[in-house]
Structure formats: C-alpha cells, structure tokens
Design a protein around this motif. Structure first.
Motif, mmCIF file in Angstrom:
data_model
loop_
_atom_site.group_PDB
_atom_site.id
_atom_site.type_symbol
_atom_site.label_atom_id
_atom_site.label_comp_id
_atom_site.label_asym_id
_atom_site.label_seq_id
_atom_site.Cartn_x
_atom_site.Cartn_y
_atom_site.Cartn_z
ATOM 1 N N ARG A 60 9.926 16.387 6.049
ATOM 2 C CA ARG A 60 8.604 16.758 6.572
ATOM 3 C C ARG A 60 7.524 15.835 6.046
ATOM 4 N NH1 ARG A 60 7.707 22.972 5.559
ATOM 5 N NH2 ARG A 60 5.656 22.350 6.290
ATOM 6 N N ILE A 61 7.619 15.495 4.754
ATOM 7 C CA ILE A 61 6.655 14.589 4.122
ATOM 8 C C ILE A 61 7.436 13.553 3.328
ATOM 9 C CG2 ILE A 61 4.815 14.371 2.405
ATOM 10 C CD1 ILE A 61 3.827 17.102 3.252
ATOM 11 N N THR A 62 7.066 12.298 3.488
ATOM 12 C CA THR A 62 7.704 11.198 2.773
ATOM 13 C C THR A 62 6.619 10.355 2.114
ATOM 14 O OG1 THR A 62 9.539 11.112 4.345
ATOM 15 C CG2 THR A 62 9.158 9.145 3.007
ATOM 16 N N VAL A 63 6.772 10.109 0.831
ATOM 17 C CA VAL A 63 5.833 9.273 0.089
ATOM 18 C C VAL A 63 6.490 7.912 -0.142
ATOM 19 C CG1 VAL A 63 4.541 8.995 -2.058
ATOM 20 C CG2 VAL A 63 4.843 11.288 -1.068
ATOM 21 N N VAL A 64 5.803 6.858 0.270
ATOM 22 C CA VAL A 64 6.267 5.498 0.015
ATOM 23 C C VAL A 64 5.227 4.856 -0.905
ATOM 24 C CG1 VAL A 64 6.824 3.255 1.009
ATOM 25 C CG2 VAL A 64 7.445 5.344 2.244
ATOM 26 N N LEU A 65 5.644 4.574 -2.130
ATOM 27 C CA LEU A 65 4.736 4.014 -3.118
ATOM 28 C C LEU A 65 4.634 2.510 -2.946
ATOM 29 C CD1 LEU A 65 5.912 6.001 -6.230
ATOM 30 C CD2 LEU A 65 3.896 6.444 -4.816
ATOM 31 N N LYS A 107 0.822 -1.201 0.000
ATOM 32 C CA LYS A 107 0.000 0.000 0.000
ATOM 33 C C LYS A 107 0.861 1.257 0.000
ATOM 34 C CE LYS A 107 -3.852 -0.036 2.240
ATOM 35 N NZ LYS A 107 -4.835 0.029 3.312
ATOM 36 N N THR A 108 0.348 2.282 -0.627
ATOM 37 C CA THR A 108 1.008 3.580 -0.671
ATOM 38 C C THR A 108 0.655 4.376 0.579
ATOM 39 O OG1 THR A 108 0.999 3.598 -3.083
ATOM 40 C CG2 THR A 108 1.138 5.745 -1.979
ATOM 41 N N PHE A 109 1.681 4.999 1.163
ATOM 42 C CA PHE A 109 1.471 5.850 2.331
ATOM 43 C C PHE A 109 2.178 7.177 2.130
ATOM 44 C CE2 PHE A 109 0.658 1.717 4.216
ATOM 45 C CZ PHE A 109 -0.423 1.980 5.031
ATOM 46 N N VAL A 110 1.564 8.229 2.643
ATOM 47 C CA VAL A 110 2.190 9.542 2.711
ATOM 48 C C VAL A 110 2.372 9.837 4.192
ATOM 49 C CG1 VAL A 110 1.972 11.994 2.181
ATOM 50 C CG2 VAL A 110 1.131 10.283 0.542
ATOM 51 N N TYR A 111 3.634 9.869 4.616
ATOM 52 C CA TYR A 111 3.966 10.101 6.018
ATOM 53 C C TYR A 111 4.295 11.576 6.221
ATOM 54 C CZ TYR A 111 4.499 5.039 6.166
ATOM 55 O OH TYR A 111 4.277 3.687 6.086
ATOM 56 N N TYR A 112 3.822 12.147 7.303
ATOM 57 C CA TYR A 112 4.149 13.531 7.643
ATOM 58 C C TYR A 112 4.524 13.582 9.118
ATOM 59 C CZ TYR A 112 -0.617 13.720 9.535
ATOM 60 O OH TYR A 112 -1.758 13.481 10.253
ATOM 61 N N LYS A 113 5.469 14.469 9.467
ATOM 62 C CA LYS A 113 5.964 14.462 10.840
ATOM 63 C C LYS A 113 5.442 15.615 11.686
ATOM 64 C CE LYS A 113 10.554 15.735 11.292
ATOM 65 N NZ LYS A 113 11.976 15.496 11.047
ATOM 66 N N ASP A 114 4.810 16.598 11.079
ATOM 67 C CA ASP A 114 4.267 17.733 11.823
ATOM 68 C C ASP A 114 2.764 17.794 11.557
ATOM 69 O OD1 ASP A 114 3.400 20.275 12.686
ATOM 70 O OD2 ASP A 114 5.313 21.202 12.173
ATOM 71 N N PRO A 115 1.956 17.825 12.605
ATOM 72 C CA PRO A 115 0.504 17.898 12.401
ATOM 73 C C PRO A 115 0.078 19.051 11.485
ATOM 74 C CG PRO A 115 0.968 17.410 14.688
ATOM 75 C CD PRO A 115 2.295 17.717 14.034
ATOM 76 N N ALA A 116 0.885 20.091 11.417
ATOM 77 C CA ALA A 116 0.574 21.225 10.542
ATOM 78 C C ALA A 116 0.627 20.834 9.062
ATOM 79 C CB ALA A 116 1.537 22.377 10.813
ATOM 80 N N ASP A 117 1.269 19.708 8.740
ATOM 81 C CA ASP A 117 1.393 19.258 7.355
ATOM 82 C C ASP A 117 0.331 18.230 6.957
ATOM 83 O OD1 ASP A 117 3.605 20.868 6.757
ATOM 84 O OD2 ASP A 117 4.982 19.404 7.622
#
Length: 80
Positions: free
Chosen positions: A67-72, A32-42
């Motif tokens: 700040r944002i990482t996309v794992v396809l 599954k693809t996930f978009v990870y973000y480390k700051d709630p503002a993002d």
C-alpha cells in the motif's frame, strides 16, 4: 532496516519486521526520497511519513505491491 526500526519507534507499526517488507538496495542514481502510495485513501498516511522522515515527496502509483512504499534517496539523513 534502521529506517524501519526508527519508523516503528515513531508509531508506524506497519514498518515492523513481522508486518512490513524491508529491502535494502544501493544505487547512486536514487537522489530523492519518495513515499509511494497506491490508494488515494492513503495519501494522508504518505504525507505523515514524509513528515516523520523529514524528507521526501509523495507519489500516487500502482507500480508497487504494498500500500505504501518508501524509497530512500541520497537526500535522506538518519534521525538521531
């Protein structure tokens, strides 16, 4: 690299070669693809990335440096 180029054409300047970090890895275990973000503002940006990619889920985590990482995952289909 192709996904990064696609995101740039869609207005995501943070995915450009001189700003974003791109890495290619292959694994049959990433389903599954996930978009990870480390700051709630993002969170809104992470949601918008999922909409742009037309696949994925968002997750708040501090496991990545960016700040944002996309794992396809295998569920990602390249956009025409």
């Amino acid at each position: 690299t192709q996904v990064g180029d696609y995101l740039v054409t869609q207005g995501w300047t943070g995915a450009s070669l001189d700003l974003g970090t791109r890495a290619n890895a292959s694994s049959d275990k990433v389903e599954k693809t996930f978009v990870y973000y480390k700051d709630p503002a993002d969170e809104a940006a992470a949601r918008a990335l999922v909409q742009t990619l037309k696949v994925g889920e968002i997750r708040l985590t501090t496991d990545f440096n960016d700040r944002i990482t996309v794992v396809l995952g295998a569920d990602y289909k390249p956009q025409a």
